[in-house]
Design a protein around this motif. Structure first.
Motif, PDB file in Angstrom:
ATOM      1  N   VAL A  57      37.761   5.102  22.322  1.00 43.31           N
ATOM      2  CA  VAL A  57      39.156   5.515  22.150  1.00 43.31           C
ATOM      3  C   VAL A  57      39.231   6.666  21.162  1.00 43.31           C
ATOM      4  O   VAL A  57      38.729   6.549  20.040  1.00 43.31           O
ATOM      5  N   PRO A  58      39.859   7.782  21.526  1.00 41.83           N
ATOM      6  CA  PRO A  58      40.026   8.874  20.562  1.00 41.83           C
ATOM      7  C   PRO A  58      40.842   8.410  19.357  1.00 41.83           C
ATOM      8  O   PRO A  58      41.814   7.679  19.500  1.00 41.83           O
ATOM      9  N   ARG A  59      40.403   8.846  18.177  1.00 48.01           N
ATOM     10  CA  ARG A  59      41.109   8.462  16.971  1.00 48.01           C
ATOM     11  C   ARG A  59      41.951   9.597  16.404  1.00 48.01           C
ATOM     12  O   ARG A  59      42.619   9.439  15.388  1.00 48.01           O
TER      13      ARG A  59
ATOM     14  N   PRO B 198      36.144  12.242  21.421  1.00 50.48           N
ATOM     15  CA  PRO B 198      35.392  11.108  20.871  1.00 50.48           C
ATOM     16  C   PRO B 198      33.897  11.371  20.736  1.00 50.48           C
ATOM     17  O   PRO B 198      33.228  10.698  19.957  1.00 50.48           O
ATOM     18  N   ALA B 199      33.342  12.306  21.510  1.00 57.30           N
ATOM     19  CA  ALA B 199      31.902  12.574  21.466  1.00 57.30           C
ATOM     20  C   ALA B 199      31.647  14.063  21.346  1.00 57.30           C
ATOM     21  O   ALA B 199      32.237  14.865  22.081  1.00 57.30           O
ATOM     22  N   VAL B 200      30.754  14.425  20.442  1.00 65.03           N
ATOM     23  CA  VAL B 200      30.469  15.826  20.141  1.00 65.03           C
ATOM     24  C   VAL B 200      28.959  16.006  20.060  1.00 65.03           C
ATOM     25  O   VAL B 200      28.244  15.116  19.572  1.00 65.03           O
TER      26      VAL B 200
ATOM     27  N   VAL C 207      35.504  11.333  14.772  1.00 68.16           N
ATOM     28  CA  VAL C 207      34.686  11.418  15.981  1.00 68.16           C
ATOM     29  C   VAL C 207      33.840  10.155  16.096  1.00 68.16           C
ATOM     30  O   VAL C 207      33.272   9.683  15.111  1.00 68.16           O
ATOM     31  N   ASN C 208      33.737   9.604  17.293  1.00 68.66           N
ATOM     32  CA  ASN C 208      33.022   8.337  17.480  1.00 68.66           C
ATOM     33  C   ASN C 208      31.515   8.501  17.592  1.00 68.66           C
ATOM     34  O   ASN C 208      30.759   7.681  17.079  1.00 68.66           O
TER      35      ASN C 208
END
Length: 482
Positions: free
Chosen positions: A160-162, A167-169, A327-328
């Protein structure tokens, strides 16, 4: 360029992250955020905020010369380095990683990860996707649309974007061979390119030299070198010249900056969502934590001294800041063009060029996360596409001193944080460091460990365009770490 273009969501190094080129306006927010809202699997009970930093040593780190030393083996196996004790009784690592040795209470090792591939692209595919079997259309020369999705792509799709960041980089560059060939395994593959992770290209493509420029740049055959013009340049979170905030607020003034990309956007997402996601992207400009995360080259002197004033240090500092900003998963490609591919001159280059910036930056990352109370919720993984051969060898036509070749039989993976207890060693290799002696682990187990750390349930699945579910877990998390 083939019909498949994996570079769509990446951020060009010299392009400012501006109102005309941010978010869905060229940063990749259109497929990372807008399309997720249109086609992602609904998640009702969101997991707690947990993060992963996957540090990928492209080229392959030699297990004998780092975390699984064989001091009692013959010289051609043990190599030139000697072990030193860590802060964990009974655990030794390479003498040239002293900072990590002092912090072994924060990390653990898995000395028995194995897969059957000795070729770079194959190794990248299985270690970045967490799937030991190669895709049916696998092509070592290029990514294909039916490749397995990378761990980063799955994390971007399933977590889930915060905030307004994806969310992933992946940073500071895509994995590209010196010839310009893009290495497979990094992208969303069969999930569709719209679900590729977001690539922050802060390091320029460099097919000539290797390593942590500018301080530790080198060439595998010629030794230390410095190539003029290499500059670590993170995105510039500023407005275009002459475009004030009042004009941003008047959205009609912004249209002329995005008209060329509007057509693609309208094809990718419902038109009525345009304003919503454009505003989400624009809001990056006003988020101080996001601007701070990218501005690593201007960090305080003491911070840069701790991490190192080089591409390795800046990359891990940016990773820590991005996790802190929400970022997750951050994949850090630590070294361009298979930097860790030490076929020759391995020992001087590891000692003088590769280990110093890695030891410093990784120790600083561990300290920062620990001191900020973030380590327990942030899993750090350090791995490459494979290990190195048990025996050293010399290629006199290319190198003056010996090195080790590719070896998928076994490698050591370092893990810290995210619930991992420090000071543990999981599995072992045989006396030659060639194959697992006990408790073998596969890429599937490592991927499951990452997904578990992100809070994904074992039943998690991603859905294709026809609504068909595809399982994410293909193995159990590595046991004994928590």
């Amino acid at each position: 360029m083939t019909a498949f273009s994996p570079v769509h969501p990446r951020l060009p190094r010299r392009h400012a992250l501006q109102a005309g080129s941010i978010g869905l306006l060229g940063l990749g927010m259109n497929h990372v955020t807008a399309l997720r809202a249109a086609d992602a699997v609904p998640q009702t009970d969101a997991p707690p905020a947990r993060s992963v930093i996957y540090i990928f040593l492209s080229g392959g780190l030699g297990q004998h010369d780092s975390f699984d030393m064989k001091p009692d083996a013959p010289e051609e196996i043990r190599g030139e380095f000697r072990p030193i004790s860590t802060s964990t009784p009974g655990t030794q690592i390479c003498e040239h990683l002293p900072r990590l040795a002092q912090r072994s209470h924060l990390w653990s090792l898995v000395r028995s990860l194995t897969h059957p591939y000795n070729e770079h692209s194959q190794g990248h595919m299985v270690m970045l996707s967490g799937r030991s079997k190669l895709p049916p259309t696998f092509n070592a020369a290029k990514p294909t649309p039916l490749d397995w999705p990378s761990i980063a792509a799955i994390a971007g799709d399933q977590t889930v974007p915060r905030n307004n960041l994806p969310p992933a980089v992946a940073l500071p560059e895509r994995l590209v061979h010196r010839t310009g060939r893009v290495i497979p395994g990094q992208f969303a593959g069969v999930m569709g390119s719209r679900r590729d992770p977001w690539f922050i290209e802060a390091a320029p493509f460099n097919g000539t030299t290797y390593g942590a420029f500018p301080e530790y740049e080198f060439h595998h055959a010629r030794g230390p070198e410095n190539r003029d013009g290499l500059k670590f340049q993170a995105p510039n979170l500023t407005l275009p010249e002459g475009l004030g905030r009042s004009r941003v607020d008047r959205r009609l003034d912004l249209l002329r900056h995005v008209e060329e990309q509007r057509v693609a956007l309208e094809q990718a997402a419902p038109i009525q969502q345009f304003d919503q996601y454009r505003q989400a992207a624009i809001s990056l400009l006003s988020d101080p934590s996001v601007r701070h995360a990218f501005d690593v080259v201007n960090a305080d002197d003491d911070v840069q001294d701790r991490y190192g004033r080089n591409s390795f240090g800046w990359s891990l500092l940016m990773a820590r800041r991005l996790v802190e900003a929400g970022v997750n998963l951050v994949q850090v490609n630590l070294g361009n063009n298979e930097t860790w591919d030490t076929h020759g001159n391995a020992f001087p280059h590891l000692k003088d060029q590769l280990y110093p910036p890695t030891d410093r930056a990784l120790a600083a990352l561990l300290d920062d996360l620990h001191e900020r109370g973030m380590l327990e919720s942030t899993l750090i993984v350090v791995a490459g596409e494979f290990g190195r051969t048990p025996k050293t060898s010399l290629l006199p036509r290319h190198y003056a001193q010996p090195g080790r070749d590719h070896w998928g039989g076994v490698q050591t993976v370092l893990l810290a944080g995210g619930g991992v207890k420090g000071g543990r060693v999981i599995g072992s290799s045989d006396k030659q460091g060639a194959y697992p002696a006990d408790d073998p682990q596969r890429p599937e187990n490592l991927a499951a460990t990452i997904y578990q750390a992100l809070g994904l349930p074992a039943t998690a699945a991603w859905n294709d365009d026809l609504g068909r579910p595809h399982h994410i877990f293909h193995g159990d998390p590595i046991g004994g770490l928590t």
